[in-house]
Design an enzyme around this catalytic site. Structure first.
Site, mmCIF file in Angstrom:
data_model
loop_
_atom_site.group_PDB
_atom_site.id
_atom_site.type_symbol
_atom_site.label_atom_id
_atom_site.label_comp_id
_atom_site.label_asym_id
_atom_site.label_seq_id
_atom_site.Cartn_x
_atom_site.Cartn_y
_atom_site.Cartn_z
ATOM 1 N N GLY A 120 78.941 50.835 8.612
ATOM 2 C CA GLY A 120 80.382 50.981 8.842
ATOM 3 C C GLY A 120 81.118 49.671 9.082
ATOM 4 N N LYS A 170 77.316 51.551 1.379
ATOM 5 C CA LYS A 170 77.048 52.975 1.091
ATOM 6 C C LYS A 170 77.964 53.441 -0.040
ATOM 7 C CE LYS A 170 75.273 53.450 5.695
ATOM 8 N NZ LYS A 170 74.902 54.301 6.801
ATOM 9 N N ASN A 223 75.856 47.083 4.164
ATOM 10 C CA ASN A 223 75.522 48.220 3.302
ATOM 11 C C ASN A 223 76.792 49.056 3.170
ATOM 12 O OD1 ASN A 223 74.565 50.531 2.099
ATOM 13 N ND2 ASN A 223 73.234 51.149 3.799
ATOM 14 N N GLU A 276 69.027 57.591 4.475
ATOM 15 C CA GLU A 276 69.869 58.547 3.730
ATOM 16 C C GLU A 276 69.230 58.900 2.399
ATOM 17 O OE1 GLU A 276 73.495 56.290 4.092
ATOM 18 O OE2 GLU A 276 73.496 56.702 6.246
ATOM 19 N N HIS A 279 66.126 53.556 2.484
ATOM 20 C CA HIS A 279 67.134 53.875 3.516
ATOM 21 C C HIS A 279 66.972 55.341 3.931
ATOM 22 C CE1 HIS A 279 70.921 54.586 5.508
ATOM 23 N NE2 HIS A 279 71.033 53.275 5.646
ATOM 24 N N GLU A 287 65.745 50.847 11.331
ATOM 25 C CA GLU A 287 66.981 51.594 11.536
ATOM 26 C C GLU A 287 66.662 52.974 12.126
ATOM 27 O OE1 GLU A 287 70.328 50.088 8.765
ATOM 28 O OE2 GLU A 287 69.182 51.579 7.667
ATOM 29 N N GLY A 330 75.347 55.355 11.989
ATOM 30 C CA GLY A 330 76.663 55.981 11.850
ATOM 31 C C GLY A 330 77.062 56.863 13.019
ATOM 32 N N SER A 361 74.586 51.436 13.913
ATOM 33 C CA SER A 361 75.745 51.227 14.797
ATOM 34 C C SER A 361 75.783 49.823 15.397
ATOM 35 C CB SER A 361 75.797 52.297 15.900
ATOM 36 O OG SER A 361 75.966 53.569 15.326
HETATM 37 P P1 PGA Z 1 75.813 51.949 10.448
HETATM 38 O O1 PGA Z 1 74.795 52.065 9.217
HETATM 39 O O2 PGA Z 1 75.954 50.494 10.772
HETATM 40 O O3 PGA Z 1 77.109 52.549 9.949
HETATM 41 O O4 PGA Z 1 75.239 52.720 11.582
HETATM 42 C C1 PGA Z 1 73.701 51.217 9.111
HETATM 43 C C2 PGA Z 1 72.914 51.571 7.863
HETATM 44 O O5 PGA Z 1 72.816 52.757 7.532
HETATM 45 O O6 PGA Z 1 72.373 50.686 7.174
#
Ligand code: PGA
Length: 252
Positions: free
Chosen positions: A237, A11, A9, A99, A97, A169, A175, A215
């Protein structure tokens, strides 16, 4: 047998040129390694969907979007429809998601509509669920995830549910560098599978891919993926770093 999936992803990262370079690097490195039977997906910002699917060619990498409109078409300035995503050659779309839920106010009702639009256009859905830190601290995490799945997905027919991948998640892990332990991930994935069994059938529960996200990185992927009910990852990330992303894919 359910599919193993590692999905990146991106983002809101990468300009058009940067995205092409990153994608090509991922494809080349992947071809040189042996990802086995893992399906690899890159969910990019919309602007890349015009170019990335064309770069895939013989590669095993699939492309996807990170969101779609809840509406079919028309006067919705700034929106991108599921039909547009499908026309790009993308196969997947992430819906729900955290976010989108937190920063863009996407509630269960709108997410249900988005899921329907995506499935109407034959896109595969990666549906995200996960609790906030306070939910876990209050031991409400199972209830929160259950509500998200019931409200967002459980109106679907058996046939439509077969097009859905669930991504667990925990919001406190996204993140932050704080990953859920493999036991915490397994416990929740097992719970999600039991909900699927109750609502649908043993077969659908067994066949549904459940990804872990938050993460997940090159150091912890192997342990997370070794758990019985963890069928891959949704990677934020680390999906922007080709070597890390490939190493996660090869952790299976
Ligand atoms: P992250 O994000 O691996 O940076 O923690 C995962 C996601 O939001 O899908």
């Amino acid at each position: 047998m359910r599919k193993k999936i590692v999905a990146g992803n991106w983002k809101m990262n990468k300009t058009l040129g940067e995205g092409e370079v990153l994608f090509q690097e991922i494809c080349h490195k992947l071809e040189a390694s042996d990802p086995g039977d893992v399906e690899v997906v890159v969910c990019s910002p919309f602007i890349h969907l015009g170019t990335l699917p064309g770069l895939v060619r013989g590669s095993i990498v699939k492309t996807g979007a990170q969101n779609c409109s809840s509406e079919e078409s028309g006067a919705y300035t700034g929106e991108i429809s599921a039909a547009m995503i499908k026309s790009s050659g993308a196969e997947y779309v992430i819906i729900g998601h955290s976010e989108r839920r937190l920063y863009f106010g996407e509630k269960d009702e709108i997410l249900t509509k988005k899921v329907s639009r995506a499935l109407d256009n034959e896109l595969k859905v990666i549906f995200c669920c996960g609790e906030l830190l306070k939910d876990r601290e209050n031991e409400n995490h199972f209830r929160v995830v259950e509500e998200q799945l019931k409200n967002g997905l459980f109106n679907l027919s058996d046939k439509d549910m077969a097009m859905v991948t669930v991504a667990y998640e925990p919001v406190w892990a996204i993140g932050t560098g704080v990953t859920a332990s493999s036991e915490q991930a397994q416990e929740m994935h097992h719970f999600i599978r039991s909900l699927l069994k109750n609502r649908y059938s043993g077969k659908i529960a067994e066949d549904t891919t459940i990804l872990y996200g938050g993460s997940c990185n090159a150091n912890n992927a192997r342990e997370l993926f070794s758990m019985d009910d963890v069928d891959g990852g949704l990677i934020g990330g680390a999906s922007l770093k080709p070597d890390d992303f490939i190493s996660i894919i090869n952790s299976y």
